[in-house]
Design an enzyme around this catalytic site. Sequence first.
Site, PDB file in Angstrom:
ATOM      1  NE  ARG A 222       1.535 -10.356   3.913  1.00 28.11           N
ATOM      2  CZ  ARG A 222       1.058  -9.358   3.179  1.00 28.11           C
ATOM      3  NH1 ARG A 222       1.764  -8.256   3.013  1.00 28.11           N
ATOM      4  NH2 ARG A 222      -0.113  -9.442   2.604  1.00 28.11           N
TER       5      ARG A 222
ATOM      6  NE  ARG B 294       5.367  -9.645   0.368  1.00 27.75           N
ATOM      7  CZ  ARG B 294       4.334  -8.817   0.259  1.00 27.75           C
ATOM      8  NH1 ARG B 294       4.467  -7.640  -0.328  1.00 27.75           N
ATOM      9  NH2 ARG B 294       3.156  -9.178   0.687  1.00 27.75           N
TER      10      ARG B 294
ATOM     11  NE  ARG C 147      -6.609  -5.327  -0.797  1.00 26.15           N
ATOM     12  CZ  ARG C 147      -5.440  -5.129  -0.196  1.00 26.15           C
ATOM     13  NH1 ARG C 147      -5.276  -4.152   0.637  1.00 26.15           N
ATOM     14  NH2 ARG C 147      -4.423  -5.924  -0.459  1.00 26.15           N
TER      15      ARG C 147
HETATM   16  P1  AMP Z   1      -1.935  -6.159   2.034  1.00 29.02           P
HETATM   17  O1  AMP Z   1      -0.943  -6.082   3.131  1.00 29.02           O
HETATM   18  O2  AMP Z   1      -2.371  -4.822   1.528  1.00 29.02           O
HETATM   19  O3  AMP Z   1      -1.487  -7.086   0.932  1.00 29.02           O
HETATM   20  O4  AMP Z   1      -3.255  -6.832   2.657  1.00 29.02           O
HETATM   21  C1  AMP Z   1      -3.226  -8.149   3.181  1.00 29.02           C
HETATM   22  C2  AMP Z   1      -4.633  -8.682   3.351  1.00 29.02           C
HETATM   23  O5  AMP Z   1      -5.364  -7.860   4.275  1.00 29.02           O
HETATM   24  C3  AMP Z   1      -5.496  -8.689   2.090  1.00 29.02           C
HETATM   25  O6  AMP Z   1      -5.263  -9.817   1.284  1.00 29.02           O
HETATM   26  C4  AMP Z   1      -6.895  -8.703   2.712  1.00 29.02           C
HETATM   27  O7  AMP Z   1      -7.231  -9.974   3.223  1.00 29.02           O
HETATM   28  C5  AMP Z   1      -6.737  -7.753   3.897  1.00 29.02           C
HETATM   29  N1  AMP Z   1      -7.007  -6.334   3.546  1.00 29.02           N
HETATM   30  C6  AMP Z   1      -6.110  -5.306   3.528  1.00 29.02           C
HETATM   31  N2  AMP Z   1      -6.696  -4.144   3.193  1.00 29.02           N
HETATM   32  C7  AMP Z   1      -8.008  -4.452   2.977  1.00 29.02           C
HETATM   33  C8  AMP Z   1      -9.144  -3.692   2.588  1.00 29.02           C
HETATM   34  N3  AMP Z   1      -9.056  -2.369   2.322  1.00 29.02           N
HETATM   35  N4  AMP Z   1     -10.333  -4.332   2.465  1.00 29.02           N
HETATM   36  C9  AMP Z   1     -10.460  -5.657   2.719  1.00 29.02           C
HETATM   37  N5  AMP Z   1      -9.427  -6.433   3.079  1.00 29.02           N
HETATM   38  C10 AMP Z   1      -8.206  -5.847   3.219  1.00 29.02           C
END
Ligand code: AMP
Length: 214
Positions: free
Chosen positions: A156, A123, A84
């Site tokens: 969430r 969602r 990311r």
């Molecule tokens: P997601 O489920 O992919 O939408 O991720 C939810 C949250 O987890 C994001 O908004 C970030 O706060 C954190 N997160 C997930 N993957 C990463 C990553 N590769 N680097 C930094 N933060 C992450």
Amino acid sequence: MFGPPGVGKGTHSRRLAAEIGVPHVSTGELLRKSIQEGSELGRIAEEYVGRGELVSDDLMVQILETRLDQPDAKEGYLLDGFPRTIPQAQVLHAKLREADKRMDAVLSLDAPVEVLVGRLAGRATCRQCQATYNHALYPPKQTGVCDLCGGVLLQRVDDAEKTVRRRIEEYQAKTRPILDFFRQEHWPVQLVSSVGEIEEIYKRLKNAVDAGAN
Ligand code: AMP
């Protein structure tokens, strides 16, 4: 699987990984699990996730490495939500090189911001297995209950509209630039539109994977 929040990365990755026969490795899911368990790592990550901000690269790389060291990931995996940031992409790139491995495909899903915000606002996510539903677009058979495992469906904390907008900003500033890095390093990037019906989008992704494999 690459793309902004709400673009459908989780939904499609889960299905695609099962079809290909590799584990679905979602860094967001790994973080939510540690937060639920109340681990040390979860406590550090919780504030960032709650605010819609990215967790530090060092922590994320550590979490990912631990996951990819599991035996089920030896023959391949589908990454969802990692890398990311450019430093995360650089670490992954170096690790693959070191192991003489490569990514078979980078599927970059995209949709206009208002589509993303609209999808996330409706969602609901299963507390237990993290499957996602949408009140308007693909509701569960029974309100509030996961079709797959019977778990409780909740919104969430980071799907609240203000936090969603923060997550999209983080994506634009820190994550989208990785696409240029991928291209510079000749990773096989495929752009896939995530506008339309869920089945139609999945078909586009499958076609992109098949095209990449030939
Ligand atoms: P997601 O489920 O992919 O939408 O991720 C939810 C949250 O987890 C994001 O908004 C970030 O706060 C954190 N997160 C997930 N993957 C990463 C990553 N590769 N680097 C930094 N933060 C992450």
